[in-house]
Design a protein around this motif. Structure first.
Motif, PDB file in Angstrom:
ATOM      1  N   GLY A 186       0.779  -1.232   0.000  1.00 40.44           N
ATOM      2  CA  GLY A 186       0.000   0.000   0.000  1.00 40.44           C
ATOM      3  C   GLY A 186       0.807   1.277   0.000  1.00 40.44           C
ATOM      4  O   GLY A 186       0.255   2.362   0.217  1.00 40.44           O
ATOM      5  N   VAL A 187       2.111   1.184  -0.229  1.00 40.89           N
ATOM      6  CA  VAL A 187       2.969   2.366  -0.270  1.00 40.89           C
ATOM      7  C   VAL A 187       3.930   2.233  -1.453  1.00 40.89           C
ATOM      8  O   VAL A 187       4.046   1.176  -2.069  1.00 40.89           O
ATOM      9  CB  VAL A 187       3.773   2.549   1.044  1.00 40.89           C
ATOM     10  N   SER A 188       4.620   3.313  -1.751  1.00 35.78           N
ATOM     11  CA  SER A 188       5.524   3.358  -2.891  1.00 35.78           C
ATOM     12  C   SER A 188       6.776   2.503  -2.677  1.00 35.78           C
ATOM     13  O   SER A 188       7.417   2.578  -1.628  1.00 35.78           O
ATOM     14  CB  SER A 188       5.933   4.816  -3.140  1.00 35.78           C
ATOM     15  N   PHE A 189       7.101   1.721  -3.689  1.00 34.99           N
ATOM     16  CA  PHE A 189       8.334   0.939  -3.635  1.00 34.99           C
ATOM     17  C   PHE A 189       9.548   1.867  -3.609  1.00 34.99           C
ATOM     18  O   PHE A 189      10.554   1.587  -2.936  1.00 34.99           O
ATOM     19  CB  PHE A 189       8.436  -0.003  -4.831  1.00 34.99           C
ATOM     20  N   LYS A 190       9.448   2.998  -4.312  1.00 31.96           N
ATOM     21  CA  LYS A 190      10.550   3.954  -4.333  1.00 31.96           C
ATOM     22  C   LYS A 190      10.855   4.443  -2.921  1.00 31.96           C
ATOM     23  O   LYS A 190      12.023   4.528  -2.518  1.00 31.96           O
ATOM     24  CB  LYS A 190      10.198   5.139  -5.237  1.00 31.96           C
TER      25      LYS A 190
END
Length: 375
Positions: A186-190
């Motif tokens: 649910g969050v950015s991989f970056k």
């Protein structure tokens, strides 16, 4: 799936991979063995100002728990689909944290019981403003501190974490595919990868710093597992796996891998990689049961005795103590009202420990319960 972002930020170290294969590194330690290593180093250091727990309080317990799993908050800044702490879920657990002095009292009681290590977990422990003070305090009184984190706040706080004396960080990363990571976590991989890079900066500054990765095995990432191992081993970072469990998160769709033949194939690959020196921090016995567990979660190995209530101490964010995280078991005490020694030695806790040993529960194959039981 090739990803330009990953090419830029996580370039494979081919020479290091080749070295791993050529030299047949010593069989990697499990995370429990790592506690032993760090503790031995802690008390052979001539600059150490604290004594081993057994010398702080001699004779209290002949066999205390190995470690305490301390949830310091239920708040989180991630949105994992399979976790009740997810930030976008309606809170079902208290969002109020115990104050600093109370938490220090709990840590002191953990030491006095003879426990060697404390896992600071949550929720996301880095959301607590006093987390660095608590970690530093735990190290000063003789505990090996372990921080379990999603890593999202490490770019901001890694230098402060390094000042605490903590030398063991476990990050949650299930996949290197940005789209799948966003779907599962649910969050950015970056943003997650920036956290991992910050952990590497910690290790650059403190060469004995230990970084581990924990990955939940799902239907979506099953085929990627060997690649995860290879990628993190190229950084000299160990990885441990735990099968997906239904822990009350009310999943909208099942992500359990039910293709048992494929599960067996991937587990066999992992065991071969572990034998050849890749940094997999699970025991073979633990990994080998994954296919049967996914097929029938209530089926555990015939000779298996769960010892998590003997080897581990589970304290939630409201200071309740349970024999394990299973909803099957009641709260056996609360540190707001009773001392840890009173709770640990109580007949009621002993009764619940026997239930755990006899598998009178929901049954699980969690990393924090099954792996200690197999030692």
């Amino acid at each position: 799936m090739k990803c330009e972002l990953f090419k830029k930020t996580a370039k494979i170290n081919i020479q290091k991979i080749s070295l791993l294969r050529r030299t047949k590194l010593k069989k990697p330690q499990t995370f429990l063995d790592q506690i032993d290593i760090l503790r031995k180093e802690k008390f052979t250091n001539p600059n150490s100002l604290v004594l081993p727990n057994s010398e702080i309080k001699p004779g209290i317990l002949s066999s205390p728990p190995k470690y305490a799993h301390l949830n310091v908050t239920n708040r989180c800044n991630s949105n994992c689909t399979y976790c009740i702490h997810a930030a976008n879920r309606k809170p079902i657990l208290s969002q109020n944290d115990a104050n600093t002095e109370k938490m220090k009292s709990v840590l002191q009681q953990i030491v006095d019981l003879g426990i060697e290590s404390v896992n600071f977990s949550g929720g996301e422990p880095l959301l607590r403003p006093d987390i660095f003070e608590l970690i530093h305090f735990s190290e000063q009184i003789g505990l090996v501190s372990i921080l379990l984190s999603n890593g999202l706040l490490l770019p901001k706080y890694w230098q402060e974490l390094g000042k605490t004396g903590n030398h063991y960080l476990i990050l949650s990363i299930d996949t290197l595919d940005p789209e799948l990571f966003k779907k599962q976590r649910g969050v950015s991989f970056k943003a997650e990868w920036k956290g991992f890079e910050s952990a590497l900066k910690l290790r650059d500054r403190f060469p004995d710093y230990v970084i581990n990765i924990t990955a939940t095995v799902t239907k979506s990432n099953l085929e990627e597992l060997p690649n995860l191992v290879e990628r993190f081993s190229s950084y000299g970072v160990g990885i441990e796996f735990s099968p997906l469990h239904d822990l009350g998160a009310e999943l909208k769709e099942s992500n359990v891998p039910l293709d048992i033949v494929l599960v067996q194939k991937k587990i066999s690959e992992l065991i071969e990689m572990r034998a050849s020196g890749y940094l997999i921090l699970n025991s073979d016995e633990y990994l080998l049961h994954f296919p049967k567990f996914f097929h029938n979660p209530s089926q555990l190995p015939e000779s298996y005795i769960c010892r998590c209530a003997n080897q581990c101490l589970y304290i939630d964010a409201t200071l309740n103590i349970k024999p394990c995280w299973s909803q099957t078991f009641p709260i056996v005490g609360n540190l707001e009202n009773e001392s840890l020694q009173e709770i640990w030695f109580s007949p009621y806790f002993e009764e619940q420990r026997k239930r755990v040993n006899q598998l009178d529960c929901d049954r699980c194959w969690l990393l924090c319960t099954a792996e200690p039981s197999l030692r």
